[in-house]
Structure formats: C-alpha cells, structure tokens
Design a protein around this motif. Structure first.
Motif, PDB file in Angstrom:
ATOM      1  N   ILE A  15     116.108   5.902  50.752  1.00 55.60           N
ATOM      2  CA  ILE A  15     116.303   4.470  50.915  1.00 55.60           C
ATOM      3  C   ILE A  15     117.225   4.248  52.107  1.00 55.60           C
ATOM      4  O   ILE A  15     118.370   4.684  52.116  1.00 55.60           O
ATOM      5  N   LEU A  16     116.700   3.560  53.126  1.00 57.87           N
ATOM      6  CA  LEU A  16     117.451   3.362  54.362  1.00 57.87           C
ATOM      7  C   LEU A  16     118.357   2.142  54.323  1.00 57.87           C
ATOM      8  O   LEU A  16     119.401   2.131  54.957  1.00 57.87           O
ATOM      9  N   ASN A  17     117.942   1.092  53.638  1.00 61.24           N
ATOM     10  CA  ASN A  17     118.763  -0.115  53.563  1.00 61.24           C
ATOM     11  C   ASN A  17     119.047  -0.432  52.094  1.00 61.24           C
ATOM     12  O   ASN A  17     118.210  -0.220  51.232  1.00 61.24           O
ATOM     13  N   ILE A  18     120.254  -0.907  51.793  1.00 61.73           N
ATOM     14  CA  ILE A  18     120.643  -1.136  50.398  1.00 61.73           C
ATOM     15  C   ILE A  18     120.383  -2.556  49.923  1.00 61.73           C
ATOM     16  O   ILE A  18     120.500  -2.846  48.740  1.00 61.73           O
ATOM     17  N   SER A  19     120.016  -3.435  50.859  1.00 58.98           N
ATOM     18  CA  SER A  19     119.650  -4.795  50.467  1.00 58.98           C
ATOM     19  C   SER A  19     118.508  -5.274  51.351  1.00 58.98           C
ATOM     20  O   SER A  19     118.317  -4.780  52.466  1.00 58.98           O
ATOM     21  N   CYS A  20     117.768  -6.252  50.853  1.00 61.28           N
ATOM     22  CA  CYS A  20     116.673  -6.822  51.633  1.00 61.28           C
ATOM     23  C   CYS A  20     117.285  -7.644  52.766  1.00 61.28           C
ATOM     24  O   CYS A  20     118.116  -8.518  52.508  1.00 61.28           O
ATOM     25  N   PRO A  21     116.888  -7.400  54.007  1.00 63.23           N
ATOM     26  CA  PRO A  21     117.478  -8.134  55.121  1.00 63.23           C
ATOM     27  C   PRO A  21     117.098  -9.615  55.144  1.00 63.23           C
ATOM     28  O   PRO A  21     117.742 -10.409  55.824  1.00 63.23           O
ATOM     29  N   LEU A  22     116.088  -9.995  54.383  1.00 63.60           N
ATOM     30  CA  LEU A  22     115.657 -11.387  54.368  1.00 63.60           C
ATOM     31  C   LEU A  22     116.229 -12.169  53.187  1.00 63.60           C
ATOM     32  O   LEU A  22     116.762 -13.259  53.363  1.00 63.60           O
ATOM     33  N   PRO A  70     120.218  -6.982  46.571  1.00 60.09           N
ATOM     34  CA  PRO A  70     120.280  -5.513  46.567  1.00 60.09           C
ATOM     35  C   PRO A  70     118.901  -4.928  46.243  1.00 60.09           C
ATOM     36  O   PRO A  70     118.146  -5.514  45.459  1.00 60.09           O
ATOM     37  N   ILE A  71     118.584  -3.808  46.837  1.00 58.21           N
ATOM     38  CA  ILE A  71     117.288  -3.145  46.628  1.00 58.21           C
ATOM     39  C   ILE A  71     117.022  -2.921  45.139  1.00 58.21           C
ATOM     40  O   ILE A  71     115.903  -3.063  44.667  1.00 58.21           O
ATOM     41  N   THR A  72     118.072  -2.592  44.392  1.00 56.38           N
ATOM     42  CA  THR A  72     117.906  -2.291  42.967  1.00 56.38           C
ATOM     43  C   THR A  72     117.571  -3.525  42.134  1.00 56.38           C
ATOM     44  O   THR A  72     117.207  -3.402  40.981  1.00 56.38           O
ATOM     45  N   GLU A  73     117.700  -4.722  42.726  1.00 53.30           N
ATOM     46  CA  GLU A  73     117.415  -5.956  41.984  1.00 53.30           C
ATOM     47  C   GLU A  73     116.154  -6.672  42.468  1.00 53.30           C
ATOM     48  O   GLU A  73     115.865  -7.780  42.013  1.00 53.30           O
ATOM     49  N   LEU A  74     115.401  -6.071  43.359  1.00 58.19           N
ATOM     50  CA  LEU A  74     114.194  -6.714  43.878  1.00 58.19           C
ATOM     51  C   LEU A  74     113.104  -6.729  42.818  1.00 58.19           C
ATOM     52  O   LEU A  74     112.845  -5.727  42.160  1.00 58.19           O
ATOM     53  N   ALA A  75     112.442  -7.886  42.667  1.00 59.47           N
ATOM     54  CA  ALA A  75     111.361  -8.015  41.692  1.00 59.47           C
ATOM     55  C   ALA A  75     110.128  -7.239  42.136  1.00 59.47           C
ATOM     56  O   ALA A  75     109.501  -6.536  41.344  1.00 59.47           O
ATOM     57  N   GLU A  76     109.770  -7.374  43.423  1.00 60.43           N
ATOM     58  CA  GLU A  76     108.614  -6.660  43.973  1.00 60.43           C
ATOM     59  C   GLU A  76     109.018  -5.978  45.282  1.00 60.43           C
ATOM     60  O   GLU A  76     108.793  -6.509  46.361  1.00 60.43           O
ATOM     61  N   CYS A  90     108.724   1.913  59.595  1.00 61.10           N
ATOM     62  CA  CYS A  90     110.156   2.218  59.750  1.00 61.10           C
ATOM     63  C   CYS A  90     110.857   2.591  58.442  1.00 61.10           C
ATOM     64  O   CYS A  90     112.028   2.937  58.453  1.00 61.10           O
ATOM     65  N   LYS A  91     110.162   2.476  57.323  1.00 62.38           N
ATOM     66  CA  LYS A  91     110.673   2.866  56.001  1.00 62.38           C
ATOM     67  C   LYS A  91     111.754   1.935  55.433  1.00 62.38           C
ATOM     68  O   LYS A  91     112.396   2.268  54.446  1.00 62.38           O
ATOM     69  N   HIS A  92     111.967   0.756  56.051  1.00 61.46           N
ATOM     70  CA  HIS A  92     112.915  -0.203  55.484  1.00 61.46           C
ATOM     71  C   HIS A  92     112.259  -0.914  54.300  1.00 61.46           C
ATOM     72  O   HIS A  92     111.035  -1.036  54.233  1.00 61.46           O
ATOM     73  N   ILE A  93     113.084  -1.376  53.364  1.00 60.11           N
ATOM     74  CA  ILE A  93     112.598  -1.960  52.112  1.00 60.11           C
ATOM     75  C   ILE A  93     112.908  -3.457  52.100  1.00 60.11           C
ATOM     76  O   ILE A  93     113.985  -3.880  52.526  1.00 60.11           O
TER      77      ILE A  93
END
Length: 186
Positions: free
Chosen positions: A88-95, A99-105, A112-115
């Motif tokens: 995991i390259l980024n810990i939160s959605c830039p938009l 936090p990545i761990t709380e994303l619904a989808e 680039c492998k960003h989430i």
C-alpha cells in the motif's frame, strides 16, 4: 559438503601464507602457518557462503520437508527481522481524504498502484476528459477508468494494514505518568 568447505578454507590459507610469508633466519614451520591461517579462515566465515551452489541445493532439499525450520548447524540470530514492506503506497484516498482502511469500495491504479475510493476516482477521471493524472502529489501517471480496479490482492493488503495498525496502536500499553509527575511536584 564439508569437503568443499574444507577445500575453500585450505585454499584461502595457502593464498594468505603465500601473500604474507617473509623468509627469516630461522626455519619456517609451514604446517603451523597453514593450520593457523586455516583456523583464521574458518573463524572469519562462520557459515557456508549463501552463494555456494551446493549450499543452495541442500537448503532447497531441506525446505521441502522442513519449511520454516533452520538447517542443522545454522544458529538462530538474536535479531528478529520483520517485514515492514507494504504493498500500500498511500494511507488515505487523495480525493476523499478517508483512510484506506475505511474505504467502502477501494480500487488501485494498475499504472501507479495508488489506492482510491472507487466513486471519487471515477468521477475525477471523467471530469478531466481523458487527461486525468494521478491525484497523489508528485505522481505523473495518467489514469483511465478501465485501469483503476479492485485487484485480487488489494483487500488482503488492506486487511493486513488493519491488523498491523491494531497491533501497533494498542491503547492498553499506554501508561499514564501524570499521577507520577503530580507526586513529585508536591
């Protein structure tokens, strides 16, 4: 295997004696010189070099039946190595800022492998009319809706991140030192 290791040490001892020997006035005990250099060579290399093909073969055979166990003669190191590498390259959605761990989808860019949060990144890409760049600062990659997907390992990576953050953020391990400070100030 021992014969190969012995030859390596004997060869190193012979080379060392050949490189450092200086004739003196007294007779030289070459056997003693070689035995001493051999001992130094063995002490300097406490184990078989990992690039030795024979060692690699023995290790492969050992791992078939004893996966995860040390080979005989290998000592357990005092230092415990753990992996801190994450996919995991980024810990939160830039938009959305979530936090990545709380994303619904959650979805990941193939480029680039960003989430990102799926709805947020799709709306962002559509708003840029096929000229969307990754919204992570400094990332030059272009994004396409078809290349931002929930790949097979993304959910596993996120679950691992959740477990790791729970282990490292244990509140029962935090001590309150304010009472100690109050006692000393009186």
């Amino acid at each position: 295997m021992e014969a190969f290791g012995d030859c390596t040490h004997h060869s190193a001892a012979i080379q060392s004696v050949g490189n450092t020997y200086q004739p003196g006035t007294e007779l030289t005990d070459f056997k003693k010189l070689l035995v001493d250099e051999d001992a130094k060579s063995r002490a300097a290399s406490s184990s078989v070099p990992p690039n030795d093909p024979l060692h690699k073969f023995r290790e492969a055979v050992w791992n078939v039946h004893h996966a995860g166990e040390l080979m005989p003669g290998e000592e357990q190191e005092d230092i415990v190595m753990t992996s801190t590498q994450s996919n995991i390259l980024n810990i939160s959605c830039p938009l959305s800022g979530k936090p990545i761990t709380e994303l619904a989808e959650p979805v990941r860019s193939v480029e680039c492998k960003h989430i990102y949060e799926k709805n947020a990144i799709q709306a962002y890409i559509k708003s840029k009319n096929a000229n969307a760049r990754c919204p992570v600062a400094g990332c030059p990659r272009k994004l396409q809706v078809s290349k931002v997907v929930c790949d097979s390992l993304l959910l596993v990576d996120i679950d691992e991140m959740r477990r790791t953050s729970k282990e490292t953020a244990r509140t029962d391990m935090i001590e309150d030192f304010t009472a100690v400070d109050e006692e000393h100030s009186q």
